[in-house]
Design a protein around this motif. Structure first.
Motif, PDB file in Angstrom:
ATOM      1  N   ASP A 134      10.215  13.434  29.602  1.00 50.55           N
ATOM      2  CA  ASP A 134       9.838  12.746  30.830  1.00 50.55           C
ATOM      3  C   ASP A 134       8.401  12.221  30.782  1.00 50.55           C
ATOM      4  N   SER A 135       7.666  12.546  29.733  1.00 50.26           N
ATOM      5  CA  SER A 135       6.297  12.059  29.583  1.00 50.26           C
ATOM      6  C   SER A 135       6.268  10.803  28.705  1.00 50.26           C
ATOM      7  N   PRO A 136       5.900   9.645  29.286  1.00 49.44           N
ATOM      8  CA  PRO A 136       5.817   8.420  28.485  1.00 49.44           C
ATOM      9  C   PRO A 136       4.847   8.552  27.308  1.00 49.44           C
ATOM     10  N   SER A 137       3.762   9.322  27.494  1.00 53.54           N
ATOM     11  CA  SER A 137       2.778   9.464  26.411  1.00 53.54           C
ATOM     12  C   SER A 137       3.346  10.251  25.230  1.00 53.54           C
ATOM     13  N   ILE A 138       4.183  11.243  25.498  1.00 51.44           N
ATOM     14  CA  ILE A 138       4.808  12.010  24.400  1.00 51.44           C
ATOM     15  C   ILE A 138       5.804  11.115  23.659  1.00 51.44           C
ATOM     16  N   ARG A 139       6.613  10.355  24.401  1.00 50.88           N
ATOM     17  CA  ARG A 139       7.559   9.446  23.746  1.00 50.88           C
ATOM     18  C   ARG A 139       6.802   8.424  22.898  1.00 50.88           C
ATOM     19  N   GLN A 140       5.687   7.934  23.415  1.00 52.11           N
ATOM     20  CA  GLN A 140       4.868   6.976  22.683  1.00 52.11           C
ATOM     21  C   GLN A 140       4.306   7.601  21.400  1.00 52.11           C
ATOM     22  N   MET A 141       3.837   8.848  21.514  1.00 45.67           N
ATOM     23  CA  MET A 141       3.303   9.547  20.327  1.00 45.67           C
ATOM     24  C   MET A 141       4.376   9.695  19.248  1.00 45.67           C
ATOM     25  N   ILE A 142       5.587  10.055  19.663  1.00 42.02           N
ATOM     26  CA  ILE A 142       6.695  10.205  18.707  1.00 42.02           C
ATOM     27  C   ILE A 142       6.943   8.869  18.011  1.00 42.02           C
ATOM     28  N   LYS A 143       6.922   7.777  18.774  1.00 41.75           N
ATOM     29  CA  LYS A 143       7.104   6.435  18.198  1.00 41.75           C
ATOM     30  C   LYS A 143       5.989   6.088  17.220  1.00 41.75           C
ATOM     31  N   ILE A 144       4.748   6.392  17.610  1.00 45.92           N
ATOM     32  CA  ILE A 144       3.583   6.086  16.775  1.00 45.92           C
ATOM     33  C   ILE A 144       3.649   6.854  15.454  1.00 45.92           C
ATOM     34  N   VAL A 145       4.122   8.092  15.522  1.00 44.77           N
ATOM     35  CA  VAL A 145       4.205   8.929  14.315  1.00 44.77           C
ATOM     36  C   VAL A 145       5.395   8.534  13.438  1.00 44.77           C
ATOM     37  N   LEU A 146       6.562   8.347  14.039  1.00 42.06           N
ATOM     38  CA  LEU A 146       7.782   8.127  13.252  1.00 42.06           C
ATOM     39  C   LEU A 146       8.036   6.665  12.880  1.00 42.06           C
ATOM     40  N   GLY A 147       7.574   5.733  13.705  1.00 39.80           N
ATOM     41  CA  GLY A 147       7.783   4.309  13.433  1.00 39.80           C
ATOM     42  C   GLY A 147       7.276   3.867  12.071  1.00 39.80           C
ATOM     43  N   PRO A 148       5.994   4.122  11.753  1.00 38.43           N
ATOM     44  CA  PRO A 148       5.461   3.710  10.453  1.00 38.43           C
ATOM     45  C   PRO A 148       6.159   4.379   9.257  1.00 38.43           C
ATOM     46  N   ALA A 149       6.834   5.507   9.513  1.00 35.68           N
ATOM     47  CA  ALA A 149       7.566   6.190   8.440  1.00 35.68           C
ATOM     48  C   ALA A 149       8.945   5.554   8.237  1.00 35.68           C
ATOM     49  N   GLY A 150       9.246   4.510   9.034  1.00 33.85           N
ATOM     50  CA  GLY A 150      10.496   3.783   8.853  1.00 33.85           C
ATOM     51  C   GLY A 150      11.616   4.178   9.791  1.00 33.85           C
ATOM     52  N   HIS A 151      11.329   5.073  10.726  1.00 33.34           N
ATOM     53  CA  HIS A 151      12.363   5.525  11.659  1.00 33.34           C
ATOM     54  C   HIS A 151      12.414   4.637  12.897  1.00 33.34           C
ATOM     55  N   THR A 152      13.609   4.458  13.441  1.00 38.22           N
ATOM     56  CA  THR A 152      13.789   3.764  14.706  1.00 38.22           C
ATOM     57  C   THR A 152      13.811   4.823  15.792  1.00 38.22           C
ATOM     58  N   VAL A 153      13.008   4.630  16.832  1.00 34.94           N
ATOM     59  CA  VAL A 153      12.954   5.608  17.920  1.00 34.94           C
ATOM     60  C   VAL A 153      13.531   4.993  19.195  1.00 34.94           C
ATOM     61  N   ILE A 154      14.539   5.666  19.734  1.00 35.43           N
ATOM     62  CA  ILE A 154      15.153   5.291  21.011  1.00 35.43           C
ATOM     63  C   ILE A 154      14.611   6.284  22.032  1.00 35.43           C
ATOM     64  N   GLU A 155      14.233   5.798  23.213  1.00 41.41           N
ATOM     65  CA  GLU A 155      13.628   6.674  24.214  1.00 41.41           C
ATOM     66  C   GLU A 155      14.552   6.948  25.397  1.00 41.41           C
ATOM     67  N   ALA A 156      14.423   8.169  25.947  1.00 44.40           N
ATOM     68  CA  ALA A 156      15.111   8.544  27.180  1.00 44.40           C
ATOM     69  C   ALA A 156      14.154   9.398  28.006  1.00 44.40           C
ATOM     70  N   GLU A 157      14.225   9.246  29.329  1.00 41.04           N
ATOM     71  CA  GLU A 157      13.281   9.918  30.226  1.00 41.04           C
ATOM     72  C   GLU A 157      13.733  11.297  30.691  1.00 41.04           C
ATOM     73  N   ASP A 158      15.012  11.603  30.555  1.00 43.87           N
ATOM     74  CA  ASP A 158      15.513  12.915  30.973  1.00 43.87           C
ATOM     75  C   ASP A 158      16.786  13.228  30.200  1.00 43.87           C
ATOM     76  N   GLY A 159      17.277  14.443  30.386  1.00 46.75           N
ATOM     77  CA  GLY A 159      18.444  14.881  29.634  1.00 46.75           C
ATOM     78  C   GLY A 159      19.692  14.054  29.888  1.00 46.75           C
ATOM     79  N   LEU A 218      11.912  20.455  27.053  1.00 52.84           N
ATOM     80  CA  LEU A 218      12.675  21.413  27.842  1.00 52.84           C
ATOM     81  C   LEU A 218      12.689  21.002  29.314  1.00 52.84           C
ATOM     82  N   ASN A 219      11.505  20.947  29.916  1.00 53.34           N
ATOM     83  CA  ASN A 219      11.388  20.721  31.350  1.00 53.34           C
ATOM     84  C   ASN A 219      11.373  19.237  31.686  1.00 53.34           C
ATOM     85  N   MET A 220      12.496  18.773  32.253  1.00 51.12           N
ATOM     86  CA  MET A 220      12.633  17.372  32.647  1.00 51.12           C
ATOM     87  C   MET A 220      13.438  17.313  33.939  1.00 51.12           C
TER      88      MET A 220
END
Length: 121
Positions: A9-34, A53-55
């Protein structure tokens, strides 16, 4: 490389995951809750789920339980990413079907290493 579903549910965490995994060649799809994560996992071919966990709407453990009943997601690795480090919660996540656990805040190299290991497995 892999298609990774980032559920937080945190846009900044989803963004961090994208920033870390994107350059490694992974495609990141985002969702805000379970619930949104579950819908996207059913609709798209994914190789890995990273979830908080908490969303709102549906928490991570409930989403994992439901994902494990979806045939196309039954064998997909699920990485729990949470500020929680309580053993009871870790055990609940594992029982629900989580493959691994990373505590927030995470180090980019730690996330990359775990993702690489889970995708190869």
């Amino acid at each position: 490389m892999a298609t990774v579903l980032a559920v937080d549910d945190s846009p900044s965490i989803r963004q961090m995951i994208k920033i870390v995994l994107g350059p490694a060649g992974h495609t990141v799809i985002e969702a805000e809750d379970g619930a949104q994560g579950l819908a996207k996992a059913k609709a798209e071919a994914i190789n890995l789920v990273i979830t908080d966990l908490n969303m709102p709407v549906m928490n991570g453990i409930e989403m994992i339980k439901q994902l494990r009943t979806v045939p196309s997601c039954a064998g997909v690795p699920i990485l729990f990413l949470s500020t929680e480090s309580d053993e009871t919660i870790k055990q609940q996540a594992k029982s629900a079907g989580a493959t691994g656990w990373i505590t927030k805040p995470f180090k980019p190299e730690q996330l990359l290493a775990v993702v690489a290991k889970l995708i190869r497995a």
